[in-house]
Design a protein around this motif. Structure first.
Motif, PDB file in Angstrom:
ATOM      1  N   ALA A 107       5.095   7.097 -23.146  1.00  0.00           N
ATOM      2  CA  ALA A 107       5.788   6.451 -24.247  1.00  0.00           C
ATOM      3  C   ALA A 107       6.397   7.509 -25.151  1.00  0.00           C
ATOM      4  CB  ALA A 107       4.811   5.577 -25.029  1.00  0.00           C
ATOM      5  N   SER A 133       3.259   1.610 -14.983  1.00  0.00           N
ATOM      6  CA  SER A 133       3.741   0.348 -15.548  1.00  0.00           C
ATOM      7  C   SER A 133       2.673  -0.330 -16.388  1.00  0.00           C
ATOM      8  CB  SER A 133       4.172  -0.602 -14.418  1.00  0.00           C
ATOM      9  OG  SER A 133       3.033  -1.081 -13.707  1.00  0.00           O
ATOM     10  N   GLY A 134       1.410   0.043 -16.172  1.00  0.00           N
ATOM     11  CA  GLY A 134       0.310  -0.576 -16.893  1.00  0.00           C
ATOM     12  C   GLY A 134      -0.067  -1.956 -16.382  1.00  0.00           C
ATOM     13  N   ARG A 135       0.483  -2.353 -15.227  1.00  0.00           N
ATOM     14  CA  ARG A 135       0.239  -3.708 -14.716  1.00  0.00           C
ATOM     15  C   ARG A 135      -0.557  -3.736 -13.414  1.00  0.00           C
ATOM     16  NH1 ARG A 135       5.739  -3.907 -16.281  1.00  0.00           N
ATOM     17  NH2 ARG A 135       6.403  -3.722 -14.119  1.00  0.00           N
ATOM     18  N   ASN A 171      -7.434   1.434 -24.882  1.00  0.00           N
ATOM     19  CA  ASN A 171      -6.199   1.488 -24.091  1.00  0.00           C
ATOM     20  C   ASN A 171      -5.226   2.550 -24.577  1.00  0.00           C
ATOM     21  OD1 ASN A 171      -7.140  -0.614 -22.488  1.00  0.00           O
ATOM     22  ND2 ASN A 171      -6.217  -2.173 -23.784  1.00  0.00           N
ATOM     23  N   ARG A 172      -5.778   3.691 -24.983  1.00  0.00           N
ATOM     24  CA  ARG A 172      -4.928   4.820 -25.343  1.00  0.00           C
ATOM     25  C   ARG A 172      -5.793   6.064 -25.493  1.00  0.00           C
ATOM     26  NH1 ARG A 172      -1.732   4.660 -30.513  1.00  0.00           N
ATOM     27  NH2 ARG A 172      -1.446   6.837 -29.928  1.00  0.00           N
ATOM     28  N   ASP A 207      -0.836   8.932 -25.319  1.00  0.00           N
ATOM     29  CA  ASP A 207      -0.673   8.053 -24.159  1.00  0.00           C
ATOM     30  C   ASP A 207      -1.191   6.653 -24.459  1.00  0.00           C
ATOM     31  OD1 ASP A 207       0.288  10.199 -22.479  1.00  0.00           O
ATOM     32  OD2 ASP A 207      -1.769  10.933 -22.516  1.00  0.00           O
ATOM     33  N   GLY A 214      -1.544   2.490 -23.130  1.00  0.00           N
ATOM     34  CA  GLY A 214      -1.504   1.555 -22.020  1.00  0.00           C
ATOM     35  C   GLY A 214      -2.874   1.414 -21.377  1.00  0.00           C
ATOM     36  N   THR A 215      -3.077   0.334 -20.641  1.00  0.00           N
ATOM     37  CA  THR A 215      -4.369   0.104 -19.993  1.00  0.00           C
ATOM     38  C   THR A 215      -4.690   1.181 -18.963  1.00  0.00           C
ATOM     39  OG1 THR A 215      -3.318  -1.342 -18.354  1.00  0.00           O
ATOM     40  CG2 THR A 215      -4.237  -2.394 -20.328  1.00  0.00           C
ATOM     41  N   GLN A 216      -3.672   1.847 -18.458  1.00  0.00           N
ATOM     42  CA  GLN A 216      -3.896   2.912 -17.485  1.00  0.00           C
ATOM     43  C   GLN A 216      -4.547   4.146 -18.116  1.00  0.00           C
ATOM     44  OE1 GLN A 216      -0.980   1.904 -18.671  1.00  0.00           O
ATOM     45  NE2 GLN A 216       0.649   3.420 -18.452  1.00  0.00           N
ATOM     46  N   TYR A 217      -4.627   4.159 -19.451  1.00  0.00           N
ATOM     47  CA  TYR A 217      -5.258   5.271 -20.164  1.00  0.00           C
ATOM     48  C   TYR A 217      -6.563   4.827 -20.837  1.00  0.00           C
ATOM     49  CZ  TYR A 217      -0.633   7.295 -19.507  1.00  0.00           C
ATOM     50  OH  TYR A 217       0.536   7.773 -18.960  1.00  0.00           O
TER      51      TYR A 217
END
Length: 249
Positions: free
Chosen positions: A14, A106-108, A144-145, A149, A151-154
């Motif tokens: 981001a 994408s976080g999805r 989620n960060r 960074d 997103g849920t990927q973090y």
């Protein structure tokens, strides 16, 4: 390496990541990079060792899978931990078909950027691995960060590979919460029955190979410095590299 390195500014990042990269570069140019690293190094916390640990660790090596933001820094920390023979960046929490950097970004996909830590339980216990994870590898109160960074990927997550690991992790989260070690609640998720998938080659050993990369200088080198400062008995100077582990197999 089997793949070409993408744009240095990771495409899944981001705007805050871009800001930190630019800030890190400016600090380095201004000769303030070291000062920023020292300031960031104070963010780590001294926390108690786990009261509950594995009663009968497996013979031979053991594996822990941990997520705490960008995997570059988490991998870099555990590569410098005594008793760790390998630390691989990758993805956990989603399906094999979506375990690719651009897709995870994408976080999805359900994945989190994760690190698979292979260690000798005779030299360091699973509980001590978690102590380092909570103390210096990331901030377990961020939802989620991590840092720039988002997103849920973090997300902060532990992926136990056994029921005993899950019990140790749950007990430790409860212990730290009761001790009020952190200024906010721990949001670390404990997710069972999730597979780990190694990341692309260009993500492996990234901190070691790119020590002057602005993102690494500002966000990740302080974590390694924290490890050395807070866990001197567990710090190893020579990192355990993925490339060397592959060569020896």
């Amino acid at each position: 390496m089997t793949e070409a390195m993408p744009d240095p500014i990771r495409t899944g990042a981001a705007k805050p990541r871009r800001f930190v990269l630019a800030l890190g570069a400016l600090l380095a140019v201004a000769g303030l990079g070291l000062a920023a690293t020292r300031a960031s190094a104070e963010d780590a916390r001294v926390i108690p060792a786990p009261a509950v640990d594995e009663a009968a660790p497996p013979a031979g090596s053991e594996v822990a899978v941990l997520a705490g933001g960008c995997f570059w820094g988490v991998q870099g920390v555990f590569q410098h931990v005594e008793g760790v023979s390998n630390a691989v960046s990758g993805y956990a929490g989603g399906e094999k078909s979506t375990a690719h950097y651009e897709t995870v970004g994408s976080g999805r996909t359900g994945h989190a950027e994760s690190v698979q830590v292979t260690f000798d339980p005779r030299k360091i216990s699973y509980g001590r691995i978690l102590q380092i994870y909570f103390s210096v590898a990331h901030d377990p109160t961020e939802l989620n960060r991590q840092g720039p960074d988002v997103g849920t990927q973090y997300r902060s997550a532990i992926f136990p590979v056994s029921a005993e690991q899950a019990s140790v992790a749950k007990a430790y989260v409860a212990q730290l919460g009761q001790a009020r070690v952190f200024p906010a609640a721990i949001v670390t998720r404990i997710e069972m029955d999730r597979s780990f998938y190694p990341a692309e080659d260009y993500h492996q050993d990234f901190l070691v190979q790119n020590p002057t990369y602005p993102y690494i200088v500002f966000n990740d080198l302080p974590k390694v410095a924290n490890l050395k400062r807070l866990f001197p008995d567990l710090y190893r100077v020579k990192p355990a590299l993925v490339a060397e582990a592959r060569a020896s197999n």
